[in-house]
Design a protein around this motif. Structure first.
Motif, mmCIF file in Angstrom:
data_model
loop_
_atom_site.group_PDB
_atom_site.id
_atom_site.type_symbol
_atom_site.label_atom_id
_atom_site.label_comp_id
_atom_site.label_asym_id
_atom_site.label_seq_id
_atom_site.Cartn_x
_atom_site.Cartn_y
_atom_site.Cartn_z
ATOM 1 N N ALA A 30 -58.013 -52.142 -53.394
ATOM 2 C CA ALA A 30 -57.925 -50.998 -54.297
ATOM 3 C C ALA A 30 -56.916 -50.012 -53.758
ATOM 4 O O ALA A 30 -56.900 -49.718 -52.575
ATOM 5 C CB ALA A 30 -59.284 -50.324 -54.420
ATOM 6 N N ALA A 31 -56.042 -49.537 -54.596
ATOM 7 C CA ALA A 31 -55.037 -48.574 -54.164
ATOM 8 C C ALA A 31 -55.650 -47.194 -54.106
ATOM 9 O O ALA A 31 -56.260 -46.747 -55.071
ATOM 10 C CB ALA A 31 -53.859 -48.571 -55.138
ATOM 11 N N PRO A 32 -55.560 -46.484 -52.982
ATOM 12 C CA PRO A 32 -56.177 -45.167 -52.863
ATOM 13 C C PRO A 32 -55.550 -44.166 -53.821
ATOM 14 O O PRO A 32 -54.352 -44.196 -54.083
ATOM 15 C CB PRO A 32 -55.924 -44.780 -51.399
ATOM 16 N N ALA A 33 -56.402 -43.281 -54.339
ATOM 17 C CA ALA A 33 -55.917 -42.267 -55.277
ATOM 18 C C ALA A 33 -55.340 -41.097 -54.495
ATOM 19 O O ALA A 33 -55.844 -39.989 -54.531
ATOM 20 C CB ALA A 33 -57.055 -41.823 -56.174
ATOM 21 N N ASN A 34 -54.299 -41.355 -53.718
ATOM 22 C CA ASN A 34 -53.678 -40.315 -52.917
ATOM 23 C C ASN A 34 -52.199 -40.621 -52.753
ATOM 24 O O ASN A 34 -51.642 -41.449 -53.470
ATOM 25 C CB ASN A 34 -54.388 -40.189 -51.563
ATOM 26 N N ALA A 35 -51.554 -39.960 -51.801
ATOM 27 C CA ALA A 35 -50.096 -40.056 -51.687
ATOM 28 C C ALA A 35 -49.626 -41.176 -50.775
ATOM 29 O O ALA A 35 -48.433 -41.297 -50.532
ATOM 30 C CB ALA A 35 -49.540 -38.722 -51.179
ATOM 31 N N VAL A 36 -50.524 -41.979 -50.234
ATOM 32 C CA VAL A 36 -50.075 -43.040 -49.349
ATOM 33 C C VAL A 36 -49.280 -44.080 -50.127
ATOM 34 O O VAL A 36 -49.328 -44.147 -51.360
ATOM 35 C CB VAL A 36 -51.267 -43.728 -48.638
ATOM 36 N N THR A 281 -49.281 -34.045 -47.918
ATOM 37 C CA THR A 281 -50.256 -33.017 -47.542
ATOM 38 C C THR A 281 -51.617 -33.619 -47.210
ATOM 39 O O THR A 281 -52.583 -32.877 -47.003
ATOM 40 C CB THR A 281 -50.432 -31.997 -48.681
ATOM 41 N N GLU A 282 -51.687 -34.954 -47.151
ATOM 42 C CA GLU A 282 -52.958 -35.613 -46.889
ATOM 43 C C GLU A 282 -53.093 -36.007 -45.423
ATOM 44 O O GLU A 282 -52.138 -36.507 -44.813
ATOM 45 C CB GLU A 282 -53.124 -36.829 -47.793
ATOM 46 N N VAL A 283 -54.285 -35.759 -44.891
ATOM 47 C CA VAL A 283 -54.557 -35.956 -43.472
ATOM 48 C C VAL A 283 -55.672 -36.981 -43.324
ATOM 49 O O VAL A 283 -56.707 -36.887 -44.002
ATOM 50 C CB VAL A 283 -54.982 -34.624 -42.812
ATOM 51 N N PHE A 284 -55.479 -37.946 -42.418
ATOM 52 C CA PHE A 284 -56.476 -38.978 -42.148
ATOM 53 C C PHE A 284 -56.915 -38.847 -40.690
ATOM 54 O O PHE A 284 -56.077 -38.663 -39.796
ATOM 55 C CB PHE A 284 -55.896 -40.365 -42.413
ATOM 56 N N ALA A 285 -58.236 -38.950 -40.446
ATOM 57 C CA ALA A 285 -58.737 -38.693 -39.091
ATOM 58 C C ALA A 285 -60.023 -39.460 -38.834
ATOM 59 O O ALA A 285 -60.597 -40.102 -39.714
ATOM 60 C CB ALA A 285 -58.959 -37.190 -38.893
ATOM 61 N N TYR A 286 -60.474 -39.403 -37.579
ATOM 62 C CA TYR A 286 -61.762 -39.902 -37.081
ATOM 63 C C TYR A 286 -61.849 -41.413 -36.946
ATOM 64 O O TYR A 286 -62.256 -41.905 -35.914
ATOM 65 C CB TYR A 286 -62.930 -39.425 -37.943
ATOM 66 N N ILE A 322 -61.335 -22.917 -32.369
ATOM 67 C CA ILE A 322 -61.053 -23.425 -33.706
ATOM 68 C C ILE A 322 -60.296 -22.336 -34.446
ATOM 69 O O ILE A 322 -60.679 -21.170 -34.415
ATOM 70 C CB ILE A 322 -62.360 -23.769 -34.446
ATOM 71 N N GLY A 323 -59.195 -22.701 -35.086
ATOM 72 C CA GLY A 323 -58.330 -21.716 -35.717
ATOM 73 C C GLY A 323 -58.606 -21.516 -37.198
ATOM 74 O O GLY A 323 -59.648 -21.903 -37.723
ATOM 75 N N ARG A 324 -57.652 -20.907 -37.862
ATOM 76 C CA ARG A 324 -57.812 -20.577 -39.272
ATOM 77 C C ARG A 324 -57.866 -21.823 -40.141
ATOM 78 O O ARG A 324 -57.468 -22.908 -39.727
ATOM 79 C CB ARG A 324 -56.680 -19.671 -39.746
ATOM 80 N N VAL A 325 -58.355 -21.656 -41.340
ATOM 81 C CA VAL A 325 -58.490 -22.771 -42.273
ATOM 82 C C VAL A 325 -57.117 -23.278 -42.675
ATOM 83 O O VAL A 325 -56.201 -22.500 -42.959
ATOM 84 C CB VAL A 325 -59.274 -22.336 -43.523
ATOM 85 N N LYS A 326 -56.976 -24.621 -42.706
ATOM 86 C CA LYS A 326 -55.708 -25.248 -43.072
ATOM 87 C C LYS A 326 -55.798 -26.057 -44.362
ATOM 88 O O LYS A 326 -54.784 -26.530 -44.876
ATOM 89 C CB LYS A 326 -55.249 -26.180 -41.948
ATOM 90 N N GLY A 327 -57.000 -26.259 -44.883
ATOM 91 C CA GLY A 327 -57.155 -27.060 -46.091
ATOM 92 C C GLY A 327 -58.608 -27.420 -46.300
ATOM 93 O O GLY A 327 -59.511 -26.741 -45.798
ATOM 94 N N LYS A 328 -58.849 -28.507 -47.022
ATOM 95 C CA LYS A 328 -60.216 -28.904 -47.341
ATOM 96 C C LYS A 328 -60.391 -30.409 -47.205
ATOM 97 O O LYS A 328 -59.432 -31.183 -47.251
ATOM 98 C CB LYS A 328 -60.577 -28.471 -48.760
ATOM 99 N N LEU A 329 -61.641 -30.803 -47.067
ATOM 100 C CA LEU A 329 -61.989 -32.213 -46.990
ATOM 101 C C LEU A 329 -62.012 -32.814 -48.386
ATOM 102 O O LEU A 329 -62.548 -32.224 -49.320
ATOM 103 C CB LEU A 329 -63.363 -32.373 -46.341
ATOM 104 N N LEU A 330 -61.405 -34.003 -48.530
ATOM 105 C CA LEU A 330 -61.441 -34.729 -49.798
ATOM 106 C C LEU A 330 -62.447 -35.860 -49.769
ATOM 107 O O LEU A 330 -63.182 -36.071 -50.736
ATOM 108 C CB LEU A 330 -60.048 -35.305 -50.119
ATOM 109 N N ASP A 331 -62.451 -36.627 -48.674
ATOM 110 C CA ASP A 331 -63.306 -37.802 -48.569
ATOM 111 C C ASP A 331 -63.891 -37.901 -47.177
ATOM 112 O O ASP A 331 -63.215 -37.618 -46.186
ATOM 113 C CB ASP A 331 -62.514 -39.086 -48.850
ATOM 114 N N ASP A 332 -65.153 -38.329 -47.121
ATOM 115 C CA ASP A 332 -65.833 -38.603 -45.860
ATOM 116 C C ASP A 332 -66.446 -39.987 -46.008
ATOM 117 O O ASP A 332 -67.519 -40.139 -46.592
ATOM 118 C CB ASP A 332 -66.899 -37.537 -45.605
#
Length: 613
Positions: A30-36, A281-286, A322-332
């Motif tokens: 499945a192709a992710p609904a994001n900018a990748v 603008t999308e970030v992947f982590a963990y 921990i610094g200022r807010v940089k964005g929001k979580l889309l998926d967990d």
């Protein structure tokens, strides 16, 4: 607030310290609904961020790899290592039933292995998400799982292709046959390692500010046990000391620190891990789930590391701020988290204004996840008691709170309550109970969905432990206060008014001052012969539930909350038979200047009037 002993753990908070995931929600077909990139060979194909995915089938044991992680400050360090194999189906299967494997990598570096002047840390909590690259610079995946609680330099790596699919549900899109073959070539190699029975995720680090993780968990558990249907949300990971600098604009960079918070400000609840990849603008982590629940609302922040702490029970990253807010979580999801830089998650404010003597100031927590609001309110109030009194034990407080909420029909409403709290040893533990209980009750009411819009609290603190027992009643006679025993019969006139006061003797250990609460008894003009009055002190057993029928509507439910238990109120009940025949009854309250103890002590008075002719 580590001064509170641990309580029995509950079962209804949304914990994030889960074991290795058994199912990957996102399918590689499945192709992710994001900018990748739509190209299965590439993670990202944007200019300046182009990143290839390493074909797993081409990896050989012993092949060198590099990995990036931040050990101090915000700048990532590049380390070396080598690929040593993989575990077949170690991450379970995706929604289509396709097995998902875990790569094995031996990680090197001075901090991992130790030096002559430092202990070996192995792979530390907070390293999850650290990107691993092959010799050509293509992304293998993210450091995510470990196999020992002792310092160990072998880590499990979640493949990059799985992380790329974060946010893509199976029905999104199907790849062409040639694309499917490419994906299979990248992920379908025969296992070169035995399956481990000790697979565990490499934890992020949990940073709580304004309270301790254990006290926040205890509060959430108590609310879950007390309020039917309530589920609190708390961050997960290894709880470690940490700080906060909301003015600092820490960067979000590949290999750098990333914090995921459910609330920040006076009380911060966050997990800190490592960024694996950025595409646009999308970030992947963990490389593993945070909570595993994408319905929970979280903000993302940059963070700065103080050091890596070697520990035989599990090394960890100490977060300096921990610094200022940089964005929001889309998926967990089970393969990791995905966030978006820019606009933060919507928040509501918990605003507490505290006064002590002539000092008065305000603190604010901004909460994005509704399930965290009750716990945050409780923790913020406890922290205020410590901050204002500089004392983690003794004190008293009068607390007023206003909860603004939105009903299912869009209408805005408020719930206002007040209570007093006092303790010789645990004031911070009690002072937030009322507001937290009311928020949780509104959120979990069985009649309609309610959205909390704001929580405002006004508290007046006193350094002394002020509590009293309802010990009797006095009547003003000829300018003097005279004690009236319970059961006394008093001569009275119809329509006459008489001055009384309750006598409140100081409780053991409390400030040695006898308090009084005045009240007036007015005998009705239509009383036939006897007017009876009984006064009741509050019973602590009624604080979190009383007698009476269950509410049958939202209005009745809110009315019950509005008529909350108060520790400083004496209830006065009256009844008599009127000259016209009907029996009449009434109820009023007498507000005392202190917390009352004594579990329902009472005084009964009987007023007799002359017989009618």
């Amino acid at each position: 607030m580590s001064y509170r002993p641990a309580r029995k753990s509950g079962v209804s908070r949304v914990a994030v310290a889960t074991a290795a995931a058994t199912v990957l929600i996102a399918s590689l077909t499945a192709a992710p609904a994001n900018a990748v990139s739509s190209d299965p060979n590439l993670f990202c194909d944007l200019p300046g961020q182009r990143l290839a995915i390493s074909p797993i089938s081409g990896l050989k044991e012993g092949e060198p790899v590099t990995w990036r992680s931040t050990v101090k400050g915000t700048k990532p360090t590049t380390f070396t290592g080598e690929y040593i194999g993989k575990l077949d189906n170690a991450l379970g299967t995706d929604a289509a039933g396709k097995p998902r494997d875990l790569l094995l990598v031996k990680l090197d570096g001075d901090i991992v292995n130790g030096t002559s002047g430092s202990l070996a840390a192995g792979v530390w909590a907070g390293a999850s998400g650290s990107p691993v690259y092959d010799a050509d610079g293509a992304l293998l995946g993210a450091v995510s799982y470990g196999f020992s609680s002792l310092p160990d330099n072998v880590a499990g790596v979640t493949p990059a292709a799985y992380m790329k699919a974060i946010g893509a549900l199976p029905a999104s899109k199907t790849l062409s046959p040639s694309q499917t073959q490419t994906v299979e070539r990248m992920a379908d190699e025969k296992s070169t390692a035995r399956r481990s029975s000790t697979l565990r995720r490499i934890e992020p680090v949990r940073v709580t500010i304004g309270t301790s993780a254990s006290d926040l968990d205890d509060a959430t558990d108590r609310l879950s046990e007390r309020i039917p249907g309530f589920r609190g949300a708390v961050a997960g990971g290894l709880a470690v000391p940490g700080g906060e600098n909301r003015a600092a604009d820490y960067p979000i960079v590949v290999g750098g620190n990333i914090a995921m918070s459910y609330g920040y400000g006076a009380v911060t609840e966050a997990s800190v891990g490592t960024v694996t990849a950025i595409c646009g603008t999308e970030v992947f982590a963990y490389g593993h789930p945070g909570s595993g629940n994408s319905a929970l609302s979280a903000s993302i922040h940059g963070a700065s590391a103080a050091r890596i702490v070697p520990d035989s029970a599990g090394s960890y990253k100490m977060v300096s701020a921990i610094g200022r807010v940089k964005g929001k979580l889309l998926d967990d999801r089970t393969a990791g988290i995905r966030g978006k830089l820019g606009v933060p998650a919507p928040t509501i404010e918990i605003r507490t204004t505290s006064a002590y003597g002539t000092l008065k100031n305000t603190t604010v927590t901004k909460v994005s996840e509704p399930g965290f609001i009750p716990g945050a309110a409780y923790a913020q109030m406890g922290n205020e008691a410590v901050r204002m009194l500089d004392n983690v034990q003794k004190g008293s407080a009068r607390v007023e709170w206003t909860i603004t909420y939105q009903r299912a029909n869009g209408a805005t409403a408020t719930l206002k309550n007040v209570n007093r709290y006092a303790s010789p040893s645990e004031l911070p533990y009690y002072v937030g109970d009322g507001v937290a209980n009311d928020v949780a009750a509104l959120q979990s009411n069985p009649f309609e969905d309610v959205r909390i819009l704001s929580v405002n609290v006004l508290t007046r603190f006193e350094a002394d432990y002020r509590a009293a027992a309802f010990s009797g009643v006095q009547m003003l006679k000829s300018g003097r206060w005279v004690t009236v025993d319970s059961g006394s019969v008093l001569k009275a006139a119809r329509g006459g008014s008489y001055s009384f006061r309750t006598v409140l003797a100081p409780a053991p250990g409390a400030k040695k001052v006898t308090e009084y609460a005045p009240f007036t008894v007015t005998v009705p003009k239509d009383v036939r012969s006897t007017y009876q009055v009984e006064l009741f002190a509050p019973d602590a057993d009624d604080e979190f539930g009383g007698e009476g029928p269950d509410p049958r509507s939202f209005a009745q439910f809110v009315a019950g909350l509005d008529d909350n238990y108060r520790s400083d109120v004496i209830t006065r009940e009256t009844w008599y038979t009127s000259t016209a025949g009907p029996r009449k009854a009434g109820e009023a309250t007498i507000v005392a200047p202190t917390v009352l103890i004594g579990n329902g002590a009472s005084v009964f008075l009987r007023f007799e009037v002359p017989a009618t002719r």
